[in-house]
Write a protein that holds these residues in place. Sequence first.
Motif, short mmCIF file in Angstrom:
data_model
loop_
_atom_site.label_atom_id
_atom_site.label_comp_id
_atom_site.label_asym_id
_atom_site.label_seq_id
_atom_site.Cartn_x
_atom_site.Cartn_y
_atom_site.Cartn_z
N ASP A 112 0.84 -1.20 0.00
CA ASP A 112 0.00 0.00 0.00
C ASP A 112 0.88 1.25 0.00
OD1 ASP A 112 0.87 -0.47 2.57
OD2 ASP A 112 -1.06 -0.15 3.53
N ARG A 113 1.61 1.47 1.08
CA ARG A 113 2.48 2.64 1.13
C ARG A 113 3.78 2.24 1.83
NH1 ARG A 113 -1.44 7.89 2.25
NH2 ARG A 113 -2.95 7.37 0.63
N LEU A 118 -1.49 -7.35 2.49
CA LEU A 118 -0.46 -6.35 2.24
C LEU A 118 0.91 -6.93 2.55
CD1 LEU A 118 -2.13 -3.22 3.89
CD2 LEU A 118 -2.19 -3.90 1.48
N SER A 119 1.90 -6.37 1.89
CA SER A 119 3.27 -6.77 2.14
C SER A 119 3.92 -5.73 3.06
CB SER A 119 4.05 -6.86 0.82
OG SER A 119 5.35 -7.33 1.03
N ARG A 120 4.50 -6.22 4.17
CA ARG A 120 5.09 -5.33 5.15
C ARG A 120 6.59 -5.61 5.26
NH1 ARG A 120 6.27 -4.22 10.49
NH2 ARG A 120 5.31 -2.35 11.37
N LEU A 121 7.38 -4.55 5.27
CA LEU A 121 8.83 -4.69 5.31
C LEU A 121 9.36 -4.10 6.60
CD1 LEU A 121 11.12 -4.17 2.27
CD2 LEU A 121 11.84 -3.38 4.50
N THR A 122 10.24 -4.85 7.26
CA THR A 122 10.76 -4.44 8.56
C THR A 122 12.28 -4.43 8.53
OG1 THR A 122 8.87 -5.47 9.64
CG2 THR A 122 10.76 -4.91 11.04
N ALA A 123 12.87 -3.36 9.04
CA ALA A 123 14.32 -3.31 9.21
C ALA A 123 14.70 -4.07 10.47
CB ALA A 123 14.79 -1.86 9.30
N LEU A 124 15.74 -4.89 10.37
CA LEU A 124 16.09 -5.78 11.47
C LEU A 124 17.32 -5.27 12.22
CD1 LEU A 124 15.71 -9.22 9.64
CD2 LEU A 124 13.96 -7.88 10.83
N GLU A 162 0.64 -9.42 5.73
CA GLU A 162 -0.31 -9.22 6.81
C GLU A 162 -1.65 -8.81 6.22
OE1 GLU A 162 0.57 -4.53 7.90
OE2 GLU A 162 1.04 -6.09 9.36
N THR A 163 -2.70 -8.98 6.98
CA THR A 163 -4.04 -8.64 6.52
C THR A 163 -4.50 -7.37 7.21
OG1 THR A 163 -4.58 -10.96 6.16
CG2 THR A 163 -6.43 -9.42 6.30
#
Length: 579
Positions: free
Chosen positions: A39-40, A537-543, A530-531
């Motif tokens: 989404d964003r 939606l696709s969620r990206l996380t910095a580790l 995730e929903t």
Amino acid sequence: MGRQCAPSAYALRPLDYLGSATISPMLRHLTIRDFVIVDRLELDFEGGFGALTGETGAGKSILIDALLLALGERADAGVVRAGCERAEVSAEFDLADGSSLTNWLHENDFDAGGGCLLRRVVDAGGRSRAYINGAAATVMQLKTAAEWLADIHGQHAHQSLMRSEAQRRLIDAQAGLSGLANDVAKAYRNWQKIRDARENAESDAEASAKEREMLEWQVRELETLGFDAQQWQDDNQEHRRLAHAAGLIEGSAAAVAMLDGDEQSALLVVDAALNRVRDLIDIDAALKEPADLIQGARIQLDEAVHALNRYRDRLELDPQRLTELEARLQAVMALARKHRVQPEALGEMQASLNERLQDLRLASDPTALAEHEAAAKNEFDALAKKLSAGRRRTASDLSKRVSEVMQHLAMAGGSFDIALEPVKEPAGYGLETIEFRVSANTGQPLRPLAKVASGGELSRIGLAIQVIASQSAQVPTLIFDEVDAGIGGGVAEIVGRMLKQLGKERQVLCVTHLPQVAAQADWQWSVAKETVQDSTLSRLTALDTAARIEELARMLGGVKVTETTRQHAREMLAIRKEK
């Protein structure tokens, strides 16, 4: 109108960046809006080697696809997230002063003062718009700029290396010979065109003679007419003036009479008004301004009278000249109708006929045509030999370097060779075919890559070629999209080290499913689905370090993460820090 897209913006920055060399220029920021299942998303990039990991199907390659869109790849409506009106991707790169890209931006009227921002918008109907630094651009301009900025190696690049054409393109690009290869192709086409003309002339001399005779007659007819585009416009204007001369004379005379003809003329009325206002100025000085304005109007009217008189005096009834012009215009119109063109196009048509006539005259002279053919072949030969020399140098160097890397990729004793075989007849691509040959083990003969390499060997050899080729590329950002497929274990760790070493000189981003590769990265992102509001939606996380250990453990252990796999992940990260 589709349903409203659920807002869910993420601004990310690598948290475990461990001091790789700062590289400039490079990709600094990527913004994605309503792209596939994203989404964003806003991403801030660092230099060095970064890894992008996650479960299969989580959307790791979507990031690469979005970047490809910003770099000018083909767009279609399928990239727009369901229910949204448009998808938008922006990629911001640093820009070095005085670089080739900076010069190109200036030459094409794009602002080049604050980096290079490539933006692409695709609507739900599939139409796309492109922008460079805020100004509208063509997709081709976007692609041109991207050639200076990023190089993306896709996960299917290995398979393409089995094709001779792809092998030839790689060698030419590696040697910086792509421009010369294009020149060779153009010279070849020119040579073939002249050769075909000579052969056609020899086999169809009678038809050529008839066409030449007809063209000579047409050209003489046009030359006799002496058409000139500017003269055509001047003649039309003069014809209109002479055809209406009587009306023009009568009308200008009537206008003069109304302005300065009798006691009711405009000048006399203005004079009376001016005198009346001047008589009142002694009573109220405020009337001076209106008096000055009337005086100005009086001067303008007087000048108009003189101009009309001069115009009328120049006009004359000239029936003979009118007849001459009408004949001239009719001749032009008749010839234009004959050739089925607009009169304005007669000049271009004459030039085209002359060019064709010259070709036919040349074709009727076997000696001249043979001389032209020989000159064209000599030009091709000179360029093709230069191309061959450059290819040989690069083939020798690349063969040696790939062979050296193979020793560390579970192919000890193997070798790689790039064979240049002369062709029987020259071709548009030059004087030789190019074939990648490999021997995967000691004692095995070199054979074509497509025939002897297994899937795993092909992946390893392809990766070695891509990494070596990238080292000599000029682009600052290198992206590898699952190019490590088909390898594992100790080889995967070596691949990770190769990418890490490459990251000391360039900005490197690798989409990978191998923990041995991800562990070598200077920073790492993880992608998951995730929903949100019934949408996937696709969620990206910095580790950070702790999160990297969990992600590496997941990659090592599968569904169930144990303390053993966590300890293994810690050891992998510790080994990376030591190297």
